[in-house]
Write an enzyme that holds these catalytic residues in place. Sequence first.
Site, mmCIF file in Angstrom:
data_model
loop_
_atom_site.group_PDB
_atom_site.id
_atom_site.type_symbol
_atom_site.label_atom_id
_atom_site.label_comp_id
_atom_site.label_asym_id
_atom_site.label_seq_id
_atom_site.Cartn_x
_atom_site.Cartn_y
_atom_site.Cartn_z
ATOM 1 N N GLU A 117 0.816 -1.221 0.000
ATOM 2 C CA GLU A 117 0.000 0.000 0.000
ATOM 3 C C GLU A 117 0.845 1.265 0.000
ATOM 4 O OE1 GLU A 117 -3.375 0.159 -0.629
ATOM 5 O OE2 GLU A 117 -2.866 -1.921 -1.053
ATOM 6 N N ARG A 155 19.689 7.585 -21.036
ATOM 7 C CA ARG A 155 19.909 7.887 -22.461
ATOM 8 C C ARG A 155 20.264 9.347 -22.698
ATOM 9 N NH1 ARG A 155 15.910 10.317 -25.093
ATOM 10 N NH2 ARG A 155 16.421 9.512 -27.144
ATOM 11 N N ASP A 170 14.498 14.606 -30.205
ATOM 12 C CA ASP A 170 13.415 13.875 -29.546
ATOM 13 C C ASP A 170 12.113 14.644 -29.656
ATOM 14 O OD1 ASP A 170 14.868 11.757 -28.624
ATOM 15 O OD2 ASP A 170 15.102 12.517 -26.591
HETATM 16 C C1 9D3 Z 1 -3.403 4.409 -5.819
HETATM 17 C C2 9D3 Z 1 -3.863 3.039 -5.500
HETATM 18 N N1 9D3 Z 1 -3.553 2.680 -4.081
HETATM 19 C C3 9D3 Z 1 -4.782 2.800 -3.274
HETATM 20 C C4 9D3 Z 1 -5.696 1.632 -3.301
HETATM 21 C C5 9D3 Z 1 -3.035 1.322 -4.003
HETATM 22 C C6 9D3 Z 1 -1.738 1.127 -4.673
HETATM 23 C C7 9D3 Z 1 -1.704 0.713 -6.006
HETATM 24 C C8 9D3 Z 1 -0.502 0.446 -6.623
HETATM 25 C C9 9D3 Z 1 -0.561 1.281 -3.994
HETATM 26 C C10 9D3 Z 1 0.637 1.007 -4.605
HETATM 27 C C11 9D3 Z 1 0.670 0.581 -5.926
HETATM 28 C C12 9D3 Z 1 1.941 0.228 -6.559
HETATM 29 N N2 9D3 Z 1 2.355 1.205 -7.586
HETATM 30 C C13 9D3 Z 1 3.464 1.901 -7.494
HETATM 31 O O1 9D3 Z 1 4.192 1.723 -6.531
HETATM 32 C C14 9D3 Z 1 3.760 2.895 -8.496
HETATM 33 C C15 9D3 Z 1 3.062 3.306 -9.671
HETATM 34 C C16 9D3 Z 1 1.819 2.882 -10.250
HETATM 35 O O2 9D3 Z 1 1.113 1.972 -9.771
HETATM 36 N N3 9D3 Z 1 1.415 3.508 -11.389
HETATM 37 C C17 9D3 Z 1 2.127 4.497 -12.003
HETATM 38 N N4 9D3 Z 1 3.274 4.930 -11.481
HETATM 39 C C18 9D3 Z 1 3.714 4.334 -10.334
HETATM 40 S S1 9D3 Z 1 5.125 4.749 -9.554
HETATM 41 C C19 9D3 Z 1 4.920 3.635 -8.362
#
Ligand code: 9D3
Length: 254
Positions: A117, A155, A170
């Site tokens: 979480e 990069r 780019d």
């Molecule tokens: C926002 C959702 N959270 C509340 C229910 C739960 C949750 C989901 C996914 C907590 C941690 C995660 C894991 N994701 C990441 O650590 C993460 C992430 C992503 O899920 N999407 C886009 N960028 C990133 S950077 C780190």
Amino acid sequence: MLTIDVVTIFPAMVEAVLVDGVVARARTKGLVDVQARDLRDYTDDKHRVVDDVPFGGGPGMVLKPEPLFRAVEAITAERGTPSAVVLLTPQGKPLTHAMAARFSGMERLVLLCGRYEGIDERVTDAFVTDEVSIGDYVLTGGELPALVLMDAVVRLVPGVVGDESSVAGDSFVRGLLDHPQYTRPAVFRDRAVPDVLVSGHHGEIERWRARQRVERTRDRRPELLDAADLTSEERAARELLEGDASASPKRRRS
Ligand code: 9D3
């Protein structure tokens, strides 16, 4: 040299990316030093526990502060004070080319990969200088986002990508999408390359490409167009297309 320390409970995921590709080559060329650090190595209990239940209740687990504090402190003792400590989190600012460019000019980056979480907020308060997301979709952790950030940053380190003009050109540097690309053969399974590209008329080719960049950006990413830094060809193409603003998007096969 740029050093990047990635703190994770899945170091093998990070090491897999160092087997080959641009970041791996940058590393063997001595342009960057990437180390994957196993968060469990910074625990001090027999079971190497890195998570615990959230105060206040709720689902899932939270990364404990102690191992993350010890990891950042160990990296600082070994490498010196980091230029930035980046937490990959869904709550972060969306990663942009400008952010990648800023990180590529730094000496020592520490990337913290969240899991479950999230991480104890006291880690963020104590060390984190930047919180970064890679977009609005749910992943299972911060490892892939850390690798995405690393790829975008490495990069841009001088010498990593052979052709510097391909980096300077780019599409996101100027804020427009790229024009379509074709290579030989000129006809493949009855599909011909656009005539203008085989014509040898460089002026016409540049005008056609400018029009394609502007048209694609208007169709797919209209929010980019106003902020884009347009060349004179692109401005001319936009004028032409604006008379055509209600034109229906091209039908594409799904
Ligand atoms: C926002 C959702 N959270 C509340 C229910 C739960 C949750 C989901 C996914 C907590 C941690 C995660 C894991 N994701 C990441 O650590 C993460 C992430 C992503 O899920 N999407 C886009 N960028 C990133 S950077 C780190």
